[in-house]
Design a protein around this motif. Structure first.
Motif, PDB file in Angstrom:
ATOM      1  N   ALA A  28       0.831  -1.202   0.000  1.00  0.00           N
ATOM      2  CA  ALA A  28       0.000   0.000   0.000  1.00  0.00           C
ATOM      3  C   ALA A  28       0.863   1.248   0.000  1.00  0.00           C
ATOM      4  O   ALA A  28       2.032   1.218   0.348  1.00  0.00           O
ATOM      5  CB  ALA A  28      -0.920  -0.006   1.222  1.00  0.00           C
ATOM      6  N   ALA A  29       0.269   2.344  -0.405  1.00  0.00           N
ATOM      7  CA  ALA A  29       0.998   3.601  -0.452  1.00  0.00           C
ATOM      8  C   ALA A  29       1.548   3.985   0.912  1.00  0.00           C
ATOM      9  O   ALA A  29       0.894   3.799   1.933  1.00  0.00           O
ATOM     10  CB  ALA A  29       0.077   4.718  -0.971  1.00  0.00           C
ATOM     11  N   ARG A  30       2.765   4.499   0.920  1.00  0.00           N
ATOM     12  CA  ARG A  30       3.431   5.015   2.115  1.00  0.00           C
ATOM     13  C   ARG A  30       3.589   3.963   3.207  1.00  0.00           C
ATOM     14  O   ARG A  30       3.557   4.287   4.385  1.00  0.00           O
ATOM     15  CB  ARG A  30       2.692   6.236   2.670  1.00  0.00           C
ATOM     16  N   SER A  31       3.720   2.706   2.858  1.00  0.00           N
ATOM     17  CA  SER A  31       4.039   1.707   3.878  1.00  0.00           C
ATOM     18  C   SER A  31       5.528   1.780   4.175  1.00  0.00           C
ATOM     19  O   SER A  31       6.284   2.437   3.473  1.00  0.00           O
ATOM     20  CB  SER A  31       3.656   0.309   3.401  1.00  0.00           C
ATOM     21  N   SER A  91     -12.954  -5.339   9.446  1.00  0.00           N
ATOM     22  CA  SER A  91     -12.622  -3.917   9.521  1.00  0.00           C
ATOM     23  C   SER A  91     -12.988  -3.413  10.904  1.00  0.00           C
ATOM     24  O   SER A  91     -13.975  -3.865  11.495  1.00  0.00           O
ATOM     25  CB  SER A  91     -13.381  -3.128   8.445  1.00  0.00           C
ATOM     26  N   GLY A  92     -12.192  -2.517  11.441  1.00  0.00           N
ATOM     27  CA  GLY A  92     -12.481  -1.966  12.753  1.00  0.00           C
ATOM     28  C   GLY A  92     -11.836  -0.610  12.932  1.00  0.00           C
ATOM     29  O   GLY A  92     -10.947  -0.229  12.175  1.00  0.00           O
ATOM     30  N   VAL A  93     -12.302   0.125  13.919  1.00  0.00           N
ATOM     31  CA  VAL A  93     -11.767   1.445  14.229  1.00  0.00           C
ATOM     32  C   VAL A  93     -11.236   1.422  15.655  1.00  0.00           C
ATOM     33  O   VAL A  93     -11.932   0.998  16.577  1.00  0.00           O
ATOM     34  CB  VAL A  93     -12.849   2.541  14.089  1.00  0.00           C
ATOM     35  N   PHE A  94      -9.992   1.849  15.842  1.00  0.00           N
ATOM     36  CA  PHE A  94      -9.343   1.838  17.147  1.00  0.00           C
ATOM     37  C   PHE A  94      -8.706   3.199  17.401  1.00  0.00           C
ATOM     38  O   PHE A  94      -8.272   3.877  16.471  1.00  0.00           O
ATOM     39  CB  PHE A  94      -8.252   0.756  17.195  1.00  0.00           C
ATOM     40  N   SER A  95      -8.664   3.597  18.658  1.00  0.00           N
ATOM     41  CA  SER A  95      -7.963   4.825  19.036  1.00  0.00           C
ATOM     42  C   SER A  95      -6.528   4.453  19.382  1.00  0.00           C
ATOM     43  O   SER A  95      -6.275   3.822  20.412  1.00  0.00           O
ATOM     44  CB  SER A  95      -8.648   5.493  20.235  1.00  0.00           C
ATOM     45  N   LEU A  96      -5.592   4.814  18.517  1.00  0.00           N
ATOM     46  CA  LEU A  96      -4.196   4.415  18.676  1.00  0.00           C
ATOM     47  C   LEU A  96      -3.286   5.631  18.673  1.00  0.00           C
ATOM     48  O   LEU A  96      -3.586   6.653  18.049  1.00  0.00           O
ATOM     49  CB  LEU A  96      -3.773   3.482  17.528  1.00  0.00           C
ATOM     50  N   SER A  97      -2.168   5.502  19.342  1.00  0.00           N
ATOM     51  CA  SER A  97      -1.117   6.508  19.237  1.00  0.00           C
ATOM     52  C   SER A  97      -0.350   6.257  17.938  1.00  0.00           C
ATOM     53  O   SER A  97      -0.497   5.203  17.301  1.00  0.00           O
ATOM     54  CB  SER A  97      -0.163   6.400  20.428  1.00  0.00           C
ATOM     55  N   HIS A  98       0.469   7.233  17.561  1.00  0.00           N
ATOM     56  CA  HIS A  98       1.295   7.061  16.361  1.00  0.00           C
ATOM     57  C   HIS A  98       2.168   5.823  16.486  1.00  0.00           C
ATOM     58  O   HIS A  98       2.278   5.018  15.540  1.00  0.00           O
ATOM     59  CB  HIS A  98       2.166   8.301  16.144  1.00  0.00           C
ATOM     60  N   ASP A  99       2.796   5.626  17.633  1.00  0.00           N
ATOM     61  CA  ASP A  99       3.682   4.471  17.829  1.00  0.00           C
ATOM     62  C   ASP A  99       2.911   3.160  17.762  1.00  0.00           C
ATOM     63  O   ASP A  99       3.404   2.165  17.215  1.00  0.00           O
ATOM     64  CB  ASP A  99       4.410   4.577  19.171  1.00  0.00           C
ATOM     65  N   ALA A 153       0.099   2.601  16.076  1.00  0.00           N
ATOM     66  CA  ALA A 153      -0.276   2.375  14.681  1.00  0.00           C
ATOM     67  C   ALA A 153       0.918   1.888  13.874  1.00  0.00           C
ATOM     68  O   ALA A 153       0.799   0.989  13.032  1.00  0.00           O
ATOM     69  CB  ALA A 153      -0.847   3.659  14.075  1.00  0.00           C
ATOM     70  N   LYS A 154       2.085   2.472  14.136  1.00  0.00           N
ATOM     71  CA  LYS A 154       3.293   2.059  13.425  1.00  0.00           C
ATOM     72  C   LYS A 154       3.659   0.622  13.768  1.00  0.00           C
ATOM     73  O   LYS A 154       4.025  -0.174  12.898  1.00  0.00           O
ATOM     74  CB  LYS A 154       4.451   2.990  13.783  1.00  0.00           C
ATOM     75  N   GLN A 155       3.544   0.259  15.054  1.00  0.00           N
ATOM     76  CA  GLN A 155       3.842  -1.105  15.479  1.00  0.00           C
ATOM     77  C   GLN A 155       2.892  -2.101  14.813  1.00  0.00           C
ATOM     78  O   GLN A 155       3.301  -3.184  14.397  1.00  0.00           O
ATOM     79  CB  GLN A 155       3.746  -1.207  17.002  1.00  0.00           C
ATOM     80  N   LEU A 156       1.620  -1.737  14.709  1.00  0.00           N
ATOM     81  CA  LEU A 156       0.637  -2.596  14.057  1.00  0.00           C
ATOM     82  C   LEU A 156       0.997  -2.795  12.592  1.00  0.00           C
ATOM     83  O   LEU A 156       0.999  -3.934  12.089  1.00  0.00           O
ATOM     84  CB  LEU A 156      -0.755  -1.978  14.182  1.00  0.00           C
ATOM     85  N   SER A 157       1.305  -1.711  11.886  1.00  0.00           N
ATOM     86  CA  SER A 157       1.658  -1.796  10.465  1.00  0.00           C
ATOM     87  C   SER A 157       2.873  -2.689  10.252  1.00  0.00           C
ATOM     88  O   SER A 157       2.888  -3.547   9.363  1.00  0.00           O
ATOM     89  CB  SER A 157       1.948  -0.396   9.908  1.00  0.00           C
ATOM     90  N   GLU A 158       3.892  -2.495  11.077  1.00  0.00           N
ATOM     91  CA  GLU A 158       5.120  -3.255  10.905  1.00  0.00           C
ATOM     92  C   GLU A 158       4.914  -4.725  11.267  1.00  0.00           C
ATOM     93  O   GLU A 158       5.468  -5.618  10.627  1.00  0.00           O
ATOM     94  CB  GLU A 158       6.243  -2.637  11.730  1.00  0.00           C
ATOM     95  N   SER A 208      -5.012  -2.253   5.613  1.00  0.00           N
ATOM     96  CA  SER A 208      -4.753  -0.814   5.669  1.00  0.00           C
ATOM     97  C   SER A 208      -4.737  -0.362   7.122  1.00  0.00           C
ATOM     98  O   SER A 208      -5.527  -0.843   7.932  1.00  0.00           O
ATOM     99  CB  SER A 208      -5.815  -0.030   4.881  1.00  0.00           C
ATOM    100  N   VAL A 209      -3.808   0.496   7.430  1.00  0.00           N
ATOM    101  CA  VAL A 209      -3.750   1.162   8.737  1.00  0.00           C
ATOM    102  C   VAL A 209      -3.706   2.653   8.416  1.00  0.00           C
ATOM    103  O   VAL A 209      -2.653   3.187   8.074  1.00  0.00           O
ATOM    104  CB  VAL A 209      -2.513   0.717   9.548  1.00  0.00           C
ATOM    105  N   VAL A 210      -4.855   3.293   8.455  1.00  0.00           N
ATOM    106  CA  VAL A 210      -4.974   4.665   7.959  1.00  0.00           C
ATOM    107  C   VAL A 210      -5.721   5.524   8.968  1.00  0.00           C
ATOM    108  O   VAL A 210      -6.836   5.168   9.384  1.00  0.00           O
ATOM    109  CB  VAL A 210      -5.743   4.698   6.609  1.00  0.00           C
ATOM    110  N   PRO A 211      -5.144   6.650   9.399  1.00  0.00           N
ATOM    111  CA  PRO A 211      -5.871   7.553  10.305  1.00  0.00           C
ATOM    112  C   PRO A 211      -7.139   8.087   9.633  1.00  0.00           C
ATOM    113  O   PRO A 211      -7.142   8.414   8.451  1.00  0.00           O
ATOM    114  CB  PRO A 211      -4.862   8.689  10.553  1.00  0.00           C
ATOM    115  N   ILE A 212      -8.202   8.159  10.403  1.00  0.00           N
ATOM    116  CA  ILE A 212      -9.464   8.696   9.885  1.00  0.00           C
ATOM    117  C   ILE A 212      -9.393  10.220   9.902  1.00  0.00           C
ATOM    118  O   ILE A 212      -8.984  10.817  10.905  1.00  0.00           O
ATOM    119  CB  ILE A 212     -10.638   8.213  10.740  1.00  0.00           C
ATOM    120  N   PRO A 213      -9.747  10.884   8.789  1.00  0.00           N
ATOM    121  CA  PRO A 213      -9.721  12.350   8.772  1.00  0.00           C
ATOM    122  C   PRO A 213     -10.533  12.928   9.926  1.00  0.00           C
ATOM    123  O   PRO A 213     -11.556  12.355  10.332  1.00  0.00           O
ATOM    124  CB  PRO A 213     -10.334  12.702   7.410  1.00  0.00           C
TER     125      PRO A 213
END
Length: 208
Positions: A3-6, A150-158, A160-165, A194-199
């Motif tokens: 995906a883009a920007r992985s 699909s699900g929505v979670f409240s995550l910190s930047h770190d 979300a990054k850990q999940l993606s990696e 996809s791990v994408v912040p919601i606008p």
């Protein structure tokens, strides 16, 4: 195709993939074309295809497909493979084991990335709906391995990054087989996440 920007770092815990990384907005724009995307999945799945075979997949003549393949070659996305058979037409192959968009100029590449992601989502949608509507007895054994979630979670930047990696590391461990080398009983499986912040304007209310 990633995906883009992985993140390329996501593959560090497993055997590093030989990734084709697109950073130039012009390369991203060049990729976001229906005929080119139609053959990208096949080539990055390990297949080696002639321009004629690629044209059959994309619904184009061999000469028209050759134009698109040369455009992808210009940006290092595909390359010529060794000649096979009578050697009259050298096949094309992916220039790496995976493809990743990691633009150095996010604003400049936003339009191209949007088209690329939209095309990817269209292909995923077609595959998922095709699977759901076309299941038969032969596919029953695959039912318990199929996940659409699909699900929505409240995550910190770190977080979300850990999940993606973590997910990327699991995907990196999967065997890379061409269709010709695939053992009996295997079939092509689309793996997408996809791990994408919601606008901000689309944020859902917190649960009570």
């Amino acid at each position: 195709m990633a995906a883009a920007r992985s993140s390329a770092k996501a593959h560090s815990a497993a055997r590093p993939l030989d990734l084709v990384i697109l950073r130039d907005p012009r390369a991203i724009k060049a990729l976001a074309h229906p005929a080119r995307l139609a053959v990208i999945d096949e080539l990055f799945a390990g297949r080696k295809l002639t321009a004629t075979e690629c044209g059959e997949i994309a619904g184009l003549s061999a000469s028209a497909m050759s134009y698109h393949l040369r455009a992808l070659e210009k940006w290092g996305i595909v390359r010529r493979s060794e000649a096979t058979g009578d050697g009259r037409e050298r096949p094309w192959e992916a220039a790496g084991e995976g493809l990743m968009v990691d633009s150095a100029e996010p604003r400049a590449s936003a339009a191209g990335e949007a088209v690329l992601v939209a095309r990817q989502l269209d292909r995923q949608r077609a595959d998922i709906l095709g699977w759901i509507s076309g299941q038969d007895e032969a596919a029953a054994a695959w039912y318990d391995s199929t996940v659409i979630s699909s699900g929505v979670f409240s995550l910190s930047h770190d977080e979300a990054k850990q999940l993606s990696e973590g997910i990327s590391e699991l995907v990196a461990r999967l065997p890379r087989r061409s269709a010709a080398d695939a053992p009996t009983g295997t079939r092509q499986v689309r793996v997408a996440f996809s791990v994408v912040p919601i606008p901000a304007g689309n944020q859902q209310p917190e649960p009570a």
